[in-house]
Design a protein around this motif. Sequence first.
Motif, short mmCIF file in Angstrom:
data_model
loop_
_atom_site.label_atom_id
_atom_site.label_comp_id
_atom_site.label_asym_id
_atom_site.label_seq_id
_atom_site.Cartn_x
_atom_site.Cartn_y
_atom_site.Cartn_z
N HIS A 93 0.82 -1.21 0.00
CA HIS A 93 0.00 0.00 0.00
C HIS A 93 0.86 1.26 0.00
N TYR A 94 0.39 2.26 -0.73
CA TYR A 94 1.03 3.58 -0.75
C TYR A 94 0.00 4.62 -0.33
N TYR A 95 0.32 5.39 0.72
CA TYR A 95 -0.61 6.35 1.30
C TYR A 95 -0.21 7.81 1.07
N GLY A 102 5.01 4.91 -4.85
CA GLY A 102 5.64 3.96 -3.93
C GLY A 102 6.33 2.87 -4.72
N SER A 103 7.47 2.40 -4.24
CA SER A 103 8.19 1.33 -4.94
C SER A 103 8.76 0.34 -3.94
N TRP A 104 8.84 -0.90 -4.37
CA TRP A 104 9.34 -1.99 -3.55
C TRP A 104 10.18 -2.90 -4.42
N GLU A 105 11.31 -3.37 -3.87
CA GLU A 105 12.14 -4.39 -4.52
C GLU A 105 12.02 -5.64 -3.67
N THR A 106 11.76 -6.76 -4.33
CA THR A 106 11.50 -7.99 -3.60
C THR A 106 11.87 -9.19 -4.46
N SER A 107 11.57 -10.37 -3.97
CA SER A 107 11.68 -11.62 -4.72
C SER A 107 10.50 -12.49 -4.31
N ALA A 108 10.29 -13.59 -5.00
CA ALA A 108 9.19 -14.48 -4.66
C ALA A 108 9.61 -15.93 -4.89
#
Length: 138
Positions: A93-95, A102-108
Amino acid sequence: MNKRMKAGLLAAGAGVFMVMGISPASAATYTAACHATGVNGSLYSTGWDYGEEKIPYISLVVSDSAADGHHVAIRLVTYGFAPDDVVYWPWHHYYGGNGGTGSWETSATTGRDLVGFAIQAATFEGSTRLNYCEDSAS
């Protein structure tokens, strides 16, 4: 051919295969982008190949494009080989409001082989999803 020469050729050949196996050029780059009223979402990913269970790098970006008092969110969706093997990952979520990103770096890692993945981006009022878009990574 003597044993020493055979061993040297075998070691050299194994080295070539090891280098080829870890080459970043062997994995594809994937992108996805979608838009719905008030929200834009995008994904950039590298390091995954069809049939692998891990997506090693994922960048998710969501932008709020309306001064409507709602917040925006983005999430990953992964698809396995079976038609019902779909995982809807948690929302990010970006508020920050209209015009913000908003940005996110991730893996799955799913524990199951994957055939593809997508993003969903949405606007929310509290915990209620109002509208959303979806795009498959290609």
